[in-house]
Design an enzyme around this catalytic site. Structure first.
Site, PDB file in Angstrom:
ATOM      1  N   ASP A 144       0.810  -1.215   0.000  1.00 19.18           N
ATOM      2  CA  ASP A 144       0.000   0.000   0.000  1.00 19.18           C
ATOM      3  C   ASP A 144       0.846   1.269   0.000  1.00 19.18           C
ATOM      4  O   ASP A 144       0.523   2.242  -0.698  1.00 19.18           O
ATOM      5  CB  ASP A 144      -0.981   0.003   1.178  1.00 19.18           C
ATOM      6  CG  ASP A 144      -0.306  -0.100   2.540  1.00 19.18           C
ATOM      7  OD1 ASP A 144       0.885  -0.457   2.599  1.00 19.18           O
ATOM      8  OD2 ASP A 144      -0.977   0.174   3.558  1.00 19.18           O
ATOM      9  N   THR A 173      11.195   4.041   5.580  1.00 19.50           N
ATOM     10  CA  THR A 173      10.500   2.774   5.478  1.00 19.50           C
ATOM     11  C   THR A 173       9.004   3.048   5.612  1.00 19.50           C
ATOM     12  O   THR A 173       8.589   4.162   5.960  1.00 19.50           O
ATOM     13  CB  THR A 173      10.976   1.784   6.563  1.00 19.50           C
ATOM     14  OG1 THR A 173      10.398   0.497   6.307  1.00 19.50           O
ATOM     15  CG2 THR A 173      10.585   2.249   7.942  1.00 19.50           C
ATOM     16  N   HIS A 198     -26.435  -1.383  47.100  1.00 26.18           N
ATOM     17  CA  HIS A 198     -26.954  -2.691  46.687  1.00 26.18           C
ATOM     18  C   HIS A 198     -28.348  -2.555  46.050  1.00 26.18           C
ATOM     19  O   HIS A 198     -29.114  -3.521  46.025  1.00 26.18           O
ATOM     20  CB  HIS A 198     -27.007  -3.671  47.868  1.00 26.18           C
ATOM     21  CG  HIS A 198     -25.799  -3.606  48.749  1.00 26.18           C
ATOM     22  ND1 HIS A 198     -24.610  -4.214  48.432  1.00 26.18           N
ATOM     23  CD2 HIS A 198     -25.579  -2.958  49.921  1.00 26.18           C
ATOM     24  CE1 HIS A 198     -23.713  -3.966  49.375  1.00 26.18           C
ATOM     25  NE2 HIS A 198     -24.276  -3.193  50.288  1.00 26.18           N
ATOM     26  N   SER A 229     -42.155   1.324  21.907  1.00 25.30           N
ATOM     27  CA  SER A 229     -42.278  -0.095  21.593  1.00 25.30           C
ATOM     28  C   SER A 229     -43.246  -0.257  20.433  1.00 25.30           C
ATOM     29  O   SER A 229     -44.285   0.422  20.380  1.00 25.30           O
ATOM     30  CB  SER A 229     -42.775  -0.877  22.808  1.00 25.30           C
ATOM     31  OG  SER A 229     -43.185  -2.187  22.441  1.00 25.30           O
ATOM     32  N   ARG A 267     -28.310   2.500  24.357  1.00 29.45           N
ATOM     33  CA  ARG A 267     -27.331   2.562  23.266  1.00 29.45           C
ATOM     34  C   ARG A 267     -25.949   2.913  23.805  1.00 29.45           C
ATOM     35  O   ARG A 267     -24.936   2.369  23.349  1.00 29.45           O
ATOM     36  CB  ARG A 267     -27.772   3.588  22.223  1.00 29.45           C
ATOM     37  CG  ARG A 267     -26.892   3.622  20.970  1.00 29.45           C
ATOM     38  CD  ARG A 267     -27.473   4.556  19.927  1.00 29.45           C
ATOM     39  NE  ARG A 267     -28.793   4.096  19.518  1.00 29.45           N
ATOM     40  CZ  ARG A 267     -29.693   4.865  18.905  1.00 29.45           C
ATOM     41  NH1 ARG A 267     -29.417   6.144  18.672  1.00 29.45           N
ATOM     42  NH2 ARG A 267     -30.859   4.372  18.556  1.00 29.45           N
TER      43      ARG A 267
END
Length: 478
Positions: free
Chosen positions: A80, A104, A152, A282, A296
């Site tokens: 590439d 390089t 908790h 929904s 999300r």
């Protein structure tokens, strides 16, 4: 949309155009060309036979990249970087003989990766600052609004809605500090050569090692860096990638904690994310108000946390001066992590800007549990009137069990205060007991903690990055 090819949802649905551009082919390959110009300019200034005319020709073709030609060269050469060397050379015939001189492939590949990560971190840093500003406004507004604290996920002592928000913010402050550290320590690979020895450049400069050192300094300065890595093999240490993605993982962790708390608060109907007028929760249940934005965030955060393992594993499995098993992984794991965190912060800012607080629901939940929390104060009051602390403690325990049974097993309201008022052992009437049921008495220093946090921790951040707020004034009344 190309319906015949897979397209990453991070590009088609989630990440911003700004972050997508940073990791786009145009940005990548034009940065390669800028690096080739920087190399040639430095070599010319250090005495190699390169002309200003060649430099000018290269600078005139930084962005007009013929991708079809590059693809054709890559099919032929199977490389590439060399494909783009030839494509650039075709556009710059006078400069062709000196493009990539002494370098390089990692000269353009690795240096570009560092540049792109820095630009990605800068974009994320500014977005994180904006999230802090929005949460700061929210925390300040609700700094004294009592709400149930949970340990908790069981009712504990009261906190305030604003104090809880500072916990989310403090996580982000830690993430910001980590991003700032990464930005301050990122270094270019420089011009190290095939195994990091700079042998090719030492040959070009006829054994003048000082010129090899100055070459890297000039390249770093032109690309906006203060330093290059002190030593390397062919590549910079892949620990750099691992450190950067660890910082991104930290942001994802903090966002997921916030979003998880919000999902629980939404279930309690205490605080909700924004919900549009025509938004559908929904397809089957029209009444639903699902916290889909926070869900999300959690989904994307989970991906980032897992993705951060990629460069860590890569760094630990490199061989000697380099192997190529990093390349394919890097091409995917690093850009995708940046795009995912970009999307997370976009959603986070959106949610933080429109949080809906249901104060009456919060108050009802507080008052349902407050009688239990008030028992210690009630016991102390009764002791002051001559009661026996141990007897009172045992009686409160018994009455609390009765009130708990009424709530849990009989579906009744918490009647602990009525039970105490009717018990002569306490010697307190209902009016005296009600004085112990003022929620503000049980929030400790929450308002002051919020004010101090905003003033001493958050405000300096907002003042340090005014450009991140895009001219918006942060409404922190502290």
């Amino acid at each position: 949309m190309n319906k015949e090819r897979y397209e990453s949802p991070l590009s088609s649905r989630y990440a911003s155009a700004e972050m997508q551009y940073i990791f786009s082919p145009d940005k990548k390959f034009s940065t390669w060309r800028r690096l080739w110009v920087a190399l040639a300019r430095a070599e010319m200034e250090l005495g190699l036979p390169i002309t200003q005319e060649q430099i000018d020709e290269m600078e005139a073709h930084l962005t007009d990249i013929d991708y079809d030609k590059a693809a054709a060269y890559e099919r032929e050469l199977r490389h590439d970087v060399m494909a783009h060397v030839h494509t650039f050379g075709d556009a710059c015939p006078k400069a062709m003989p000196i493009i990539h001189l002494g370098a390089t492939s990692c000269y353009v590949g690795d240096n570009t990766d560092v540049i792109l990560m820095r630009e990605g971190l800068l974009l994320l840093r500014d977005k994180l600052v904006r999230v802090l500003a929005r949460l700061g406004e929210f925390a300040d507004k609700h700094k004294a609004l009592p709400t149930l604290g949970f340990t908790h996920f069981q009712p504990a002592q009261l906190v305030t809605v604003g104090k809880r928000a500072t916990l989310w913010m403090n996580d982000l402050v830690m993430d910001l500090e980590e991003i700032e550290h990464r930005l301050s320590t990122l270094k270019l690979l420089g011009s190290k050569g095939t195994t990091g020895t700079q042998a090719s450049f030492l040959e070009l400069f006829e054994g003048d090692g000082e010129k090899c050192r100055r070459l890297e300094e000039k390249i770093a300065a032109e690309m906006g860096f203060e330093a290059v890595v002190p030593v390397s093999g062919q590549t910079y240490s892949r620990k750099m990638d691992a450190a950067v993605l660890s910082a991104l993982s930290g942001v994802a962790q903090s966002a997921s904690k916030f979003a998880t708390d919000m999902r629980l608060l939404c279930h309690l109907k205490e605080v909700e994310e924004p919900f549009e007028a025509k938004q559908i929760g929904s397809s089957a249940m029209p009444y639903k108000r699902n916290p889909m934005r926070c869900e999300r965030i959690c989904a994307l955060a989970r991906y980032v946390v897992a993705d951060a393992a990629n460069p860590a594993i890569t760094a630990s499995t490199q061989w000697f001066e380099r192997t190529l098993d990093d390349s394919a992984n890097k091409r995917i794991s690093i850009p995708e992590a940046f795009l995912a965190v970009d999307a997370i912060l976009n959603i986070y800012e959106n949610v933080a800007s429109g949080l809906v607080v249901h104060e009456k629901v919060i108050q009802r939940h507080v008052m349902e549990e407050l009688p239990f929390m008030a028992t210690e104060n009630i016991m102390m009051d009764a002791v002051k009137r001559g009661g026996n602390r141990q007897e009172l403690h045992e009686r409160i325990r018994q009455l609390s069990l009765t009130a708990g049974d009424n709530v849990k097993n009989k579906g009744l309201s918490n009647n602990l205060i009525e039970l105490i008022a009717a018990d002569p052992l306490f010697g307190l009437n209902r009016q005296e007991l009600d004085a112990h049921l003022e929620p503000a008495r049980y929030i400790g220093r929450c308002p002051q903690q919020v004010e101090q946090f905003l003033s001493e921790t958050v405000r300096p951040i907002l003042e340090r990055y005014p450009e991140a707020l895009r001219g918006e004034a942060a409404a922190l009344s502290v």
